[in-house]
Design an enzyme around this catalytic site. Structure first.
Site, PDB file in Angstrom:
ATOM      1  N   HIS A   1      -4.229  14.245  14.749  1.00  0.00           N
ATOM      2  CA  HIS A   1      -3.006  15.054  14.818  1.00  0.00           C
ATOM      3  C   HIS A   1      -3.209  16.390  15.552  1.00  0.00           C
ATOM      4  O   HIS A   1      -2.448  16.732  16.447  1.00  0.00           O
ATOM      5  CB  HIS A   1      -2.485  15.372  13.410  1.00  0.00           C
ATOM      6  CG  HIS A   1      -2.238  14.164  12.563  1.00  0.00           C
ATOM      7  ND1 HIS A   1      -1.726  12.989  13.071  1.00  0.00           N
ATOM      8  CD2 HIS A   1      -2.421  13.940  11.235  1.00  0.00           C
ATOM      9  CE1 HIS A   1      -1.607  12.106  12.091  1.00  0.00           C
ATOM     10  NE2 HIS A   1      -2.028  12.656  10.967  1.00  0.00           N
TER      11      HIS A   1
ATOM     12  N   GLU B   1      -1.134  21.798   4.051  1.00  0.00           N
ATOM     13  CA  GLU B   1      -0.436  20.981   3.047  1.00  0.00           C
ATOM     14  C   GLU B   1      -0.606  21.603   1.669  1.00  0.00           C
ATOM     15  O   GLU B   1      -1.646  22.185   1.380  1.00  0.00           O
ATOM     16  CB  GLU B   1      -1.040  19.579   3.015  1.00  0.00           C
ATOM     17  CG  GLU B   1      -0.915  18.832   4.310  1.00  0.00           C
ATOM     18  CD  GLU B   1      -1.482  17.426   4.172  1.00  0.00           C
ATOM     19  OE1 GLU B   1      -0.781  16.551   3.680  1.00  0.00           O
ATOM     20  OE2 GLU B   1      -2.663  17.241   4.525  1.00  0.00           O
TER      21      GLU B   1
ATOM     22  N   GLY C   1       0.809  -1.226   0.000  1.00  0.00           N
ATOM     23  CA  GLY C   1       0.000   0.000   0.000  1.00  0.00           C
ATOM     24  C   GLY C   1       0.837   1.268   0.000  1.00  0.00           C
ATOM     25  O   GLY C   1       2.072   1.250   0.083  1.00  0.00           O
ATOM     26  N   ASP C   2       0.079   2.360  -0.035  1.00  0.00           N
ATOM     27  CA  ASP C   2       0.656   3.695  -0.138  1.00  0.00           C
ATOM     28  C   ASP C   2       1.512   4.062   1.090  1.00  0.00           C
ATOM     29  O   ASP C   2       2.619   4.583   0.963  1.00  0.00           O
ATOM     30  CB  ASP C   2      -0.570   4.642  -0.254  1.00  0.00           C
ATOM     31  CG  ASP C   2      -0.183   6.067  -0.425  1.00  0.00           C
ATOM     32  OD1 ASP C   2       0.429   6.357  -1.457  1.00  0.00           O
ATOM     33  OD2 ASP C   2      -0.480   6.886   0.475  1.00  0.00           O
TER      34      ASP C   2
ATOM     35  N   HIS D   1       1.534   9.840  13.842  1.00  0.00           N
ATOM     36  CA  HIS D   1       2.937  10.125  13.539  1.00  0.00           C
ATOM     37  C   HIS D   1       3.342  11.544  13.920  1.00  0.00           C
ATOM     38  O   HIS D   1       4.519  11.832  14.062  1.00  0.00           O
ATOM     39  CB  HIS D   1       3.283   9.792  12.082  1.00  0.00           C
ATOM     40  CG  HIS D   1       2.780  10.771  11.074  1.00  0.00           C
ATOM     41  ND1 HIS D   1       1.493  10.757  10.629  1.00  0.00           N
ATOM     42  CD2 HIS D   1       3.393  11.792  10.423  1.00  0.00           C
ATOM     43  CE1 HIS D   1       1.332  11.726   9.738  1.00  0.00           C
ATOM     44  NE2 HIS D   1       2.468  12.375   9.590  1.00  0.00           N
TER      45      HIS D   1
HETATM   46  C1  BG6 Z   1      -1.895  11.702   7.389  1.00  0.00           C
HETATM   47  C2  BG6 Z   1      -3.130  12.087   6.618  1.00  0.00           C
HETATM   48  O1  BG6 Z   1      -2.237  11.213   8.652  1.00  0.00           O
HETATM   49  O2  BG6 Z   1      -1.067  12.843   7.538  1.00  0.00           O
HETATM   50  C3  BG6 Z   1      -2.767  12.673   5.264  1.00  0.00           C
HETATM   51  O3  BG6 Z   1      -3.942  10.933   6.428  1.00  0.00           O
HETATM   52  C4  BG6 Z   1      -1.783  13.810   5.431  1.00  0.00           C
HETATM   53  O4  BG6 Z   1      -3.920  13.131   4.577  1.00  0.00           O
HETATM   54  C5  BG6 Z   1      -0.607  13.389   6.309  1.00  0.00           C
HETATM   55  O5  BG6 Z   1      -1.318  14.165   4.145  1.00  0.00           O
HETATM   56  C6  BG6 Z   1       0.269  14.573   6.648  1.00  0.00           C
HETATM   57  O6  BG6 Z   1       1.437  14.129   7.295  1.00  0.00           O
HETATM   58  P1  BG6 Z   1       2.813  14.934   7.143  1.00  0.00           P
HETATM   59  O7  BG6 Z   1       3.730  14.306   8.151  1.00  0.00           O
HETATM   60  O8  BG6 Z   1       3.248  14.756   5.732  1.00  0.00           O
HETATM   61  O9  BG6 Z   1       2.471  16.356   7.458  1.00  0.00           O
END
Ligand code: BG6
Length: 484
Positions: A235, A211, A15-16, A173
Site C-alpha cells: 500500500h 489504524e 474467510g475474514d 485495495h
Molecule cells: C490490509 C492489511 O491490506 O489493509 C490490514 O492486511 C489493514 O492489516 C488493512 O488493516 C487496512 O485497510 P483499510 O482500507 O481499512 O485502511
C-alpha cells in the site's frame, strides 16, 4: 454502467476478507444495479455445507455490517450465491466446481483467491486441470503474495504457468480508493500543480496510514508478517508511486504501470548501515483507544510472548531521479495509533524572501493534504491576510470535500476494483515487475531488523507511535503533519 455477465468464484469464501470486504462490496454492486441478472457468486470453502447453511452464516456475519440494507436487496443478493466445497487437496471438488461454471458459460469468470498464499498454486493447478483458465477467466490474487522476494517470485512463476499476465489481477485495495484516483486527476487533469510538483518547490512528502485497530483475530498471520510486509511493501509504496511518477502518456494500463515501476527502480536502496538512521520499527504496548483500555501486542491472541514483530514502521525514503533528488518521502504506518487516518501530505517550500511577519508555526505554510481516510478530501493550505488593521498572515485552506461537492454515491475500493476485474481493466492492479521491485527494496530492511539485537521500540496504544518516529523527522528539521 452495466457489467458483463460473470460468475465470481470466491476462494476463501468463509474467510475474514470475504466477510468484511468482498461480500459487502459485491452486495453494493448488486444493490446499485448494473449486474447481469444471471451473474453468480460461487463461494467456496474447504468444508462441506449447503448453500442455505452458508447464507445463514452470512446473515449473522455480513448483513449486520451493511447498515440500512433493504430486506429485498439482501434477499435478491443471496439468490446469486451458491456455496461449493473446494478443498485444494481434493481434485473431485474442482471437477464439480468446473462443471457448475461450464454449465452456464458466462462471458467472464473471475476466480478470486482470498486464501492463504500457500494455496494459490494448488488452486491454480486445479483451475488449469479443470479448464478454468480459458481466456475469459481472470484470476485475482490477494496480498500478501509471498513472504519475501523468492517466495513472491515462486508464486508468480507458478501462476504464470497457467494464466497469462493479462489474466492476473494482483490487488492492492489502496489503488481503488477514490482519493487516489483523484490524485491522478489533480496531477494530470490540471496544469496547475505540474510545475510545482518537483524538487524545486516540494520540501518533503509524508504518507501515513494509521489504524486504531489492533491485530484483531489475525494474530497468528500478523505475527508472521508485520507492518513492513503487510502495509509498506504494497500500500505505502503504491501510494508513493502515485505521488512521484511522471505523467503517463495515456491512461492505458501499461502506460501507468510503466511509470510506477520507474519510481520503484529509482528508490535509493536502504542499506544495512542506513537502517538505524532511516527506519523506525515499533510495537504497541497496552494503552487506550477512544477512552477504552486495549491490550498490548504481546497480550493479543496468537502472538508469541517474546515476539519482535513490528506493528509500526516509519521510513525515510528517497528517489534518485531528476524530479525528486533531495526530497524526502516519509512513510509511516501503524496499528493501535491515536486515530484512523490515511493521508498524503505534500509540503511546499517557503517563500524565498519574507516581507510579512512570519506566523508562529514551524510547519511549511503551503501544503496539499490528500486525505483517504476517515473522510475523503483534498485540502490546500496557504496564508491569507487576517481581516482588519493588521499585516499579519494567517493559515487558511481551500477544501474539496467529496461528500459535499459530489452528491453521487462513491463506490468503495473493493467494489471499484471488482468492477474493474469484471470489465477487464488492469490499470489499478499491480504488475509482476512492480511487486518484485517493491520486495527488492524492503528486503534489506527486513533482513537487517531480523539480524539486529535491538528490539522494536515500544509505543503506547492510542499514540502516534514511538518517539523515535518524531526523531526521524526532527533530524531533518521536519515534523509529522499532526505535530504541526
Ligand atoms: C490490509 C492489511 O491490506 O489493509 C490490514 O492486511 C489493514 O492489516 C488493512 O488493516 C487496512 O485497510 P483499510 O482500507 O481499512 O485502511
Amino acid at each position: 454502467m452495466s457489467l458483463p455477465d460473470f460468475d465470481m468464484v470466491l476462494f476463501g469464501g468463509t474467510g475474514d476478507l470475504a466477510r468484511r470486504k468482498l461480500l459487502p462490496a459485491l452486495f453494493d454492486a448488486h444493490r446499485c444495479g448494473g449486474m447481469h441478472a444471471a451473474s453468480r457468486i460461487l463461494a467456496t470453502g474447504s468444508h462441506a455445507q449447503t448453500t442455505e447453511q452458508y447464507i445463514a452464516t452470512l446473515e449473522e456475519t455480513v448483513r449486520p455490517a451493511l447498515g440500512q440494507a433493504k430486506p429485498e436487496d439482501w434477499a435478491s443478493f443471496v439468490q446469486r450465491i451458491c456455496y461449493v466445497q473446494a478443498d485444494a487437496r481434493q481434485p473431485g471438488n474442482f471437477d464439480a466446481l468446473a462443471e457448475k461454471v461450464h454449465s452456464r458459460n458466462p462471458e467472464v469468470v473471475v476466480c478470486y483467491l482470498a486464501t492463504a498464499p500457500h494455496l494459490f498454486v494448488p488452486i491454480c493447478e486445479q483451475l488449469h486441470r479443470t479448464k478454468l483458465n480459458t481466456p475469459n477467466v481472470r484470476v485475482v490474487l490477494e496480498k500478501p503474495l509471498g513472504h519475501d522476494l523468492d517466495s513472491n517470485e515462486a508464486i508468480n512463476a507458478a501462476v504464470a504457468q497457467f494464466f497469462t499476465e493479462d489474466q492476473i489481477y494482483r490487488i492492492d485495495h489502496y489503488l481503488g480508493k477514490e482519493s487516489v484516483q483523484n490524485l491522478m486527476a489533480i496531477r494530470f487533469g490540471n496544469a496547475l500543480f505540474e510545475p510545482l510538483w518537483r524538487r524545486e518547490w516540494v520540501q518533503d512528502v509524508q504518507i501515513t496510514i494509521a489504524e486504531e485497530l489492533g491485530v484483531e483475530t489475525r494474530g497468528d498471520f500478523y505475527d508472521r508478517t508485520g507492518a513492513l510486509r503487510d502495509m509498506v511493501q504494497n500500500h505505502l509504496l503504491q501510494l508513493l508511486c502515485m505521488v512521484a511518477m511522471e505523467p503517463p502518456a495515456s491512461l492505458s494500463e501499461d502506460a501507468i504501470r510503466d511509470e510506477k515501476i520507474k519510481i520503484l527502480k529509482a528508490l535509493k536502496p536502504i542499506t544495512p548501515q542506513d537502517v538505524a538512521e532511516k527506519t523506525v520499527r515499533g510495537q504497541y504496548r497496552e494503552g487506550a483507544i477512544g477512552g477504552k483500555p486495549v491490550p498490548g501486542y504481546l497480550q493479543e491472541q496468537g502472538i508469541a510472548p517474546d515476539s519482535r514483530t513490528e506493528t509500526f514502521v516509519a521510513i525515510k525514503a528517497e528517489i534518485a531521479n531528476w524530479r525528486w533528488e533531495g526530497v524526502p518521502f516519509y512513510l509511516r504506518t501503524g496499528k493501535r495509533m491515536q486515530s484512523r487516518l490515511a493521508e498524503i501530505v505534500i509540503h511546499f517550500r517557503d517563500v524565498p524572501h519574507a516581507i510579512f511577519p512570519k506566523p508562529l508555526t514551524l510547519s511549511p505554510q503551503n501544503r496539499l493534504v490528500i486525505q483517504l481516510q476517515p473522510e475523503e478530501s483534498i485540502r490546500l493550505y496557504f496564508l491569507a491576510k487576517q481581516p482588519g488593521d493588521t499585516l499579519e498572515l494567517t493559515p487558511t485552506s481551500l477544501d474539496l470535500d467529496f461528500a459535499h461537492s459530489f452528491k453521487v454515491r462513491r463506490a468503495g475500493a473493493y467494489e471499484r476494483l471488482l468492477r474493474d476485474v469484471i470489465r477487464g481493466r488492469l490499470g489499478l492492479f499491480v504488475r509482476r515487475d512492480e511487486q518484485v521491485q517493491a520486495w527488492r527494496w524492503v528486503e534489506p530492511i527486513i533482513d537487517t531488523w531480523d539480524a539486529s539485537s535491538v528490539p522494536p521500540k515500544p509505543y503506547t496504544a492510542g499514540t502516534w507511535g514511538p518517539a523515535a518516529s518524531s526523531a526521524l523527522m526532527s533530524r531533518d528539521g521536519a515534523l509529522w503533519h499532526e505535530e504541526v
